[in-house]
Design a protein around this motif. Structure first.
Motif, PDB file in Angstrom:
ATOM      1  N   HIS A 369      -7.129  -5.449  11.789  1.00 51.08           N
ATOM      2  CA  HIS A 369      -5.774  -7.483  12.168  1.00 51.08           C
ATOM      3  C   HIS A 369      -5.925  -8.707  12.130  1.00 51.08           C
ATOM      4  N   ASP A 370      -7.159  -8.106  11.947  1.00 48.80           N
ATOM      5  CA  ASP A 370      -8.011  -9.912  11.355  1.00 48.80           C
ATOM      6  C   ASP A 370      -8.834  -9.782   9.669  1.00 48.80           C
ATOM      7  N   ASN A 371      -8.860  -7.921   9.070  1.00 46.37           N
ATOM      8  CA  ASN A 371      -8.661  -8.581   7.789  1.00 46.37           C
ATOM      9  C   ASN A 371      -8.278  -8.664   6.757  1.00 46.37           C
ATOM     10  N   LEU A 372      -8.039 -10.412   6.613  1.00 45.81           N
ATOM     11  CA  LEU A 372      -6.831 -10.634   5.470  1.00 45.81           C
ATOM     12  C   LEU A 372      -6.509 -10.007   4.909  1.00 45.81           C
ATOM     13  N   ASN A 373      -7.672  -9.795   3.946  1.00 45.49           N
ATOM     14  CA  ASN A 373      -7.929  -9.552   2.061  1.00 45.49           C
ATOM     15  C   ASN A 373      -7.387  -7.852   2.661  1.00 45.49           C
ATOM     16  N   PHE A 374      -7.410  -7.083   4.267  1.00 49.48           N
ATOM     17  CA  PHE A 374      -7.507  -5.602   3.604  1.00 49.48           C
ATOM     18  C   PHE A 374      -6.003  -5.499   3.553  1.00 49.48           C
ATOM     19  N   LEU A 375      -5.352  -6.441   4.381  1.00 51.32           N
ATOM     20  CA  LEU A 375      -4.130  -6.162   4.696  1.00 51.32           C
ATOM     21  C   LEU A 375      -3.177  -6.369   3.487  1.00 51.32           C
ATOM     22  N   LEU A 376      -3.498  -7.574   3.292  1.00 55.71           N
ATOM     23  CA  LEU A 376      -2.805  -7.696   1.382  1.00 55.71           C
ATOM     24  C   LEU A 376      -3.228  -6.704   0.578  1.00 55.71           C
ATOM     25  N   PHE A 377      -4.307  -5.882   0.403  1.00 56.37           N
ATOM     26  CA  PHE A 377      -4.685  -4.587  -0.736  1.00 56.37           C
ATOM     27  C   PHE A 377      -4.075  -2.985  -0.098  1.00 56.37           C
ATOM     28  N   CYS A 378      -4.073  -3.247   1.336  1.00 65.05           N
ATOM     29  CA  CYS A 378      -3.293  -2.085   1.555  1.00 65.05           C
ATOM     30  C   CYS A 378      -1.539  -2.097   1.489  1.00 65.05           C
ATOM     31  N   GLY A 379      -1.141  -3.817   1.943  1.00 62.48           N
ATOM     32  CA  GLY A 379       0.243  -3.187   1.713  1.00 62.48           C
ATOM     33  C   GLY A 379       0.442  -3.370   0.158  1.00 62.48           C
ATOM     34  N   ALA A 380      -0.373  -3.924  -0.451  1.00 66.07           N
ATOM     35  CA  ALA A 380       0.074  -3.192  -1.714  1.00 66.07           C
ATOM     36  C   ALA A 380       0.211  -1.893  -1.962  1.00 66.07           C
ATOM     37  N   VAL A 381      -1.063  -1.299  -1.532  1.00 68.02           N
ATOM     38  CA  VAL A 381      -0.738   0.191  -2.254  1.00 68.02           C
ATOM     39  C   VAL A 381       0.590   0.374  -1.516  1.00 68.02           C
ATOM     40  N   ILE A 382       1.095   0.564  -0.518  1.00 73.35           N
ATOM     41  CA  ILE A 382       2.374   0.349   0.139  1.00 73.35           C
ATOM     42  C   ILE A 382       3.853   0.600  -1.079  1.00 73.35           C
ATOM     43  N   ARG A 383       3.615  -0.551  -0.586  1.00 82.15           N
ATOM     44  CA  ARG A 383       4.574  -1.466  -2.233  1.00 82.15           C
ATOM     45  C   ARG A 383       4.446  -0.436  -3.103  1.00 82.15           C
ATOM     46  N   GLY A 384       3.740  -0.434  -3.785  1.00 83.95           N
ATOM     47  CA  GLY A 384       3.746   0.665  -4.826  1.00 83.95           C
ATOM     48  C   GLY A 384       3.983   1.692  -4.808  1.00 83.95           C
ATOM     49  N   THR A 518      -2.302 -17.059   8.030  1.00 82.01           N
ATOM     50  CA  THR A 518      -2.312 -16.556   8.085  1.00 82.01           C
ATOM     51  C   THR A 518      -0.974 -16.150   8.373  1.00 82.01           C
ATOM     52  N   ALA A 519      -0.624 -17.236   8.761  1.00 82.28           N
ATOM     53  CA  ALA A 519       0.732 -17.157   8.790  1.00 82.28           C
ATOM     54  C   ALA A 519       1.925 -16.793   7.521  1.00 82.28           C
ATOM     55  N   ALA A 520       1.150 -17.454   6.708  1.00 82.35           N
ATOM     56  CA  ALA A 520       1.598 -17.075   4.985  1.00 82.35           C
ATOM     57  C   ALA A 520       1.142 -15.252   4.760  1.00 82.35           C
ATOM     58  N   VAL A 521       0.837 -14.668   5.642  1.00 79.09           N
ATOM     59  CA  VAL A 521      -0.326 -13.841   5.238  1.00 79.09           C
ATOM     60  C   VAL A 521       1.337 -12.476   5.100  1.00 79.09           C
ATOM     61  N   ILE A 522       0.640 -13.216   6.588  1.00 75.41           N
ATOM     62  CA  ILE A 522       2.441 -12.824   7.601  1.00 75.41           C
ATOM     63  C   ILE A 522       3.118 -12.313   6.707  1.00 75.41           C
ATOM     64  N   ALA A 523       4.009 -13.546   6.816  1.00 73.27           N
ATOM     65  CA  ALA A 523       5.838 -13.431   5.910  1.00 73.27           C
ATOM     66  C   ALA A 523       5.298 -12.353   5.159  1.00 73.27           C
ATOM     67  N   VAL A 524       4.755 -12.760   3.869  1.00 80.23           N
ATOM     68  CA  VAL A 524       4.302 -11.972   2.734  1.00 80.23           C
ATOM     69  C   VAL A 524       5.219 -10.133   2.700  1.00 80.23           C
ATOM     70  N   LEU A 525       3.844  -9.775   4.239  1.00 85.77           N
ATOM     71  CA  LEU A 525       3.343  -8.699   4.449  1.00 85.77           C
ATOM     72  C   LEU A 525       5.069  -7.484   5.096  1.00 85.77           C
ATOM     73  N   LYS A 526       5.418  -8.808   6.078  1.00 82.15           N
ATOM     74  CA  LYS A 526       6.930  -8.809   7.144  1.00 82.15           C
ATOM     75  C   LYS A 526       7.941  -8.461   5.244  1.00 82.15           C
ATOM     76  N   GLU A 527       7.829  -9.180   4.728  1.00 80.33           N
ATOM     77  CA  GLU A 527       8.929  -8.910   3.893  1.00 80.33           C
ATOM     78  C   GLU A 527       8.525  -7.785   3.180  1.00 80.33           C
ATOM     79  N   LEU A 528       7.333  -7.414   2.861  1.00 77.02           N
ATOM     80  CA  LEU A 528       6.961  -6.293   1.986  1.00 77.02           C
ATOM     81  C   LEU A 528       7.057  -4.904   3.087  1.00 77.02           C
ATOM     82  N   MET A 529       6.947  -5.196   4.305  1.00 76.79           N
ATOM     83  CA  MET A 529       7.133  -3.956   4.941  1.00 76.79           C
ATOM     84  C   MET A 529       8.408  -3.489   5.189  1.00 76.79           C
ATOM     85  N   LEU A 530       9.650  -4.734   5.346  1.00 77.02           N
ATOM     86  CA  LEU A 530      10.907  -4.395   5.707  1.00 77.02           C
ATOM     87  C   LEU A 530      11.640  -3.848   4.349  1.00 77.02           C
TER      88      LEU A 530
END
Length: 724
Positions: A369-384, A518-530
């Motif tokens: 939950h603290d590793n923002l780089n990981f969350l972005l790359f993992c989120g990218a995989v989910i989207r893909g 942090t807020a920017a990352v959460i906003a992007v990933l929230k949109e991605l997950m939705l």
């Protein structure tokens, strides 16, 4: 005594064979990569400037000048000839899932009749095989045949030793005269470059300043079967189709789960050690071997390597497995389902992304939950996976893999992502617009003082998921055992590049508006997950409930056959994905659809023709002979006043007639040729023809259960699976 004459002889040869003696392997430090012209060898052989140049090319993809290429070529030739090499070959990877090579000698003659050895930079850099004789999807016609191989300096050259001598093998790309990729290596290199470019954008936006070139990594677990060659050579289906088209289930299969991880048979252990000795000399880091679930099935798994090198090594590993099997009296079967009724074979592709400065970007660490780089790359995989699930299904599509997908040992054809309970919870929170700490796995305490406590993983494994996160990587479990890993790697790298580009655009907009990181990352990933969270699933992928939910509620596609999956190459979204990232042009992508569709059609047609031939010329004569023997027996008994139960003859006669009738239907079906397009042809084969093939097999296998053992002409499952 078991079997007809050929089977009896086979069993005798196996049980009385002299064991193969192998030399005691040398110390790993001495044999490791001894036949590889790697950077360590180059540093010894080259000047400082030349080595610096080639090292930069290998590690960063920098351009190599022709003068340095000449120096490398001379050193490479000097090194190879000291090992007894007289020939070199550009080895390349056409769209066949196999390798190709043309051998040339280190030889030049002079007008005076003298002969010298020569190997220049131009010979190292370029070769010229025929571009129209390999599958090319209409990129090359017979009258326009020129094609080129070109040295890939990022994958090291090596010496291949066989009983016929030693050859310097130079990994190469394969292109047409008009510049299109005819192979599997060029798209892999391009996909890695696209992913590196997109990842740099994201990391730069995250404040990273020192960013080394990014690379995807691969570790492919290879499953295979071993069958004694005395049995295999007596089975036309194994020789020509790679699988048994006929064969009744033995009384014992894998029901007891007693083969998996059991003691390796002595003869197989010797074979495995011989394989690994060759692999180590070639710098292939084989790390694990063991019995697999099905009897006669085994696995070998290498350590992780850069994707391009790993793909080359995977092709070489398959070659070594098959070549060494012959030396030890085995046939190595890489078909995804060589035996019906027991587990088939896959090639689980473990895939990650990282570099020398940021490390593995798919490693969540202890606090994801603290590793923002990981969350972005993992989120990218989910989207893909959500956007390009049909593409991922298409790149593992083949006639042979269709037999395996969805069965007990393989994931279903619906592409979803498994994250594990801890990570799934993190992304669930993100979807809700928050980011909170999640419980770790905790300690495993068995309450036994002599067993040390150890840290439990934060999530369980899910064997039913086709695309599962396994701690610091994703495991693409649906890849077939006979397939090249390049296709799956290209798809994964490219979909990741596309998702990272999308994330970079969204992230840049958020950061520009003054939102903190942090807020920017959460906003992007929230949109991605939705938008794309429907791809995340942690339950039973085999269940009927999931299949219904996936399609009807989540909008995921279920593509059970390759005939259903391969048209994904023609989807507009997939064409745009590859063209926008520069990985494959529309023409190159269309060529792959044409090649893979043709391979699917040809594979089933070969099997159907072979099934008809074997049923008519091998199985029917055996059944007829038995009926004649029964008739003679009944007549003789009747003359003595003894009336016998004729139910066996009735059953055999009925199954023989049914066999011939089903063969006739299959023969008629194979005469149909008036298809509107290749997709219609594939659907016909996937449904009508394969159903008829199953019908033929059912009657043949029923006859095997009735015909006396000493009259049955084909090696049986109990023999091939259990006699080693």
């Amino acid at each position: 005594m078991s079997g007809n004459e050929s089977r009896v002889q086979a069993i005798y040869q196996i049980t009385n064979r002299e064991p193969v003696l192998v030399e005691k392997p040398g110390a790993l430090s001495k044999i490791w990569a001894c036949d590889v012209f790697n950077l360590a060898k180059m540093e010894e052989a080259l000047s400082k400037n030349a080595f610096k140049a080639i090292k930069k090319t290998v590690q960063t993809g920098a351009v190599l000048d022709s003068a340095t290429a000449d120096i490398v070529a001379a050193a490479m030739k000097e090194w190879a000839t000291k090992k007894g090499v007289k020939f070199f070959s550009h080895i390349f990877y056409p769209m066949t899932n196999a390798t190709a090579e043309k051998h040339d000698g280190f030889i030049i003659t002079s007008p005076e009749g003298n002969c010298i050895t020569e190997f220049t930079g131009s010979l190292l850099i370029k070769g010229e095989p025929d571009g129209s004789s390999f599958p090319n999807g209409s990129l090359r016609m017979t009258n326009a045949a020129r094609g080129y191989t070109a040295w890939d300096p990022t994958s090291p050259a090596y010496v291949m030793h066989t009983d016929n001598g030693a050859t310097l093998m130079i990994p190469s790309v394969f292109i047409s005269w008009t510049g299109e990729a005819l192979d599997k290596k060029i798209p892999l290199l391009r996909s890695n470059a696209a992913m590196d470019k997109a990842a740099n954008k994201v990391l730069s936006l995250m404040g990273e300043t020192d960013i080394a070139p990014l690379n995807s990594s691969c570790g492919a677990e290879q499953e295979y079967f071993l069958v004694d060659s005395n049995f295999a050579n007596s089975r036309p289906d194994l020789l020509l189709a790679g699988r048994t088209l006929f064969g009744a289930a033995p009384a014992k299969g894998q029901e007891f789960d007693d083969h998996y991880f059991a003691a390796i048979p002595a003869r197989v252990q010797v074979y495995m050690q011989a394989v690994e000795d060759k692999l180590y000399r070639l710098g292939i880091p084989a790390k694990t071997h063991h019995n697999e679930v099905a009897p006669g099935q085994f696995e070998i798994a290498p350590y992780y390597e850069a994707a391009n090198v790993a793909a080359d090594h995977q092709q070489l590993l398959m070659t070594i497995l098959k070549m060494t099997a012959r030396e030890h009296g085995f046939m190595c079967l890489l078909h995804e389902k060589p035996f019906a009724g027991v587990n088939g074979s896959g090639k689980h592709v473990n895939w990650s992304v990282g570099n020398a400065t940021q490390g593995n970007l798919l490693d969540p660490g202890r606090t994801p939950h603290d590793n923002l780089n990981f969350l972005l790359f993992c989120g990218a995989v989910i989207r893909g996976v959500h956007l390009y699930g049909p593409l991922l299904r298409a790149v593992i599509a083949s006639a042979s893999n269709d037999h395996r997908l969805g069965a007990n040992e393989a994931p279903p054809a619906i592409l979803s992502v498994y994250l594990g309970s801890q990570l799934e919870g993190v992304f669930h929170d993100i979807k809700e617009g928050k980011l909170e700490a999640k419980a770790e796995g905790g300690l495993m305490d068995l309450g036994l003082s002599q067993i040390l406590k150890f840290e439990r993983d934060p999530g369980d494994r899910n064997r039913t998921s086709p695309f599962a996160f396994t701690g610091n990587r994703f495991e693409f479990r649906a890849v077939g055992s006979s397939q090249s890993v390049s296709g799956p790697l290209v798809a994964m790298n490219t979909m990741l590049a596309d998702s990272l580009n999308w994330i970079a655009e969204k992230l840049e907009a958020n950061l520009s508006s003054g939102v903190d990181q942090t807020a920017a990352v959460i906003a992007v990933l929230k949109e991605l997950m939705l938008e794309h969270g429907n791809a995340v699933f942690g339950g039973d992928g085999y269940s009927a409930e999931w299949h219904k939910m996936a399609v009807e509620e989540r909008g995921l596609k279920n593509l059970p056959t390759s005939a259903d999956a391969l048209p994904a190459f023609q989807d507009e979204a997939v064409i745009k994905l590859f063209s926008s990232t520069g990985v494959l042009s529309a023409v190159e992508l269309e060529s792959r659809y044409e090649v893979y569709s043709e391979q699917y059609v040809q594979s089933i047609e070969v099997e159907a023709k072979l099934m008809i031939e074997m049923a008519k010329t091998i199985i029917f004569p055996a059944a007829s002979s038995y009926l004649m023997e029964l008739s003679t027996t009944y007549s003789g008994m009747s003359e003595m006043g003894i009336e016998m139960d004729k139910s066996t003859a009735t059953t055999v006669a009925a199954e023989t007639n049914a066999l011939l009738a089903s063969v006739a239907k299959l023969t008629a079906a194979m005469e149909k040729h008036d298809f509107d397009n290749v997709e219609a042809h594939m659907q016909y084969l996937a449904n009508d023809v394969r159903d008829l093939m199953e019908e033929v097999r059912s009657h043949a296998d029923a006859l095997e259960a009735e015909v006396p053992d000493d009259m049955w002409p084909l090696a049986k499952y109990r023999e091939m699976l259990f006699i080693k």
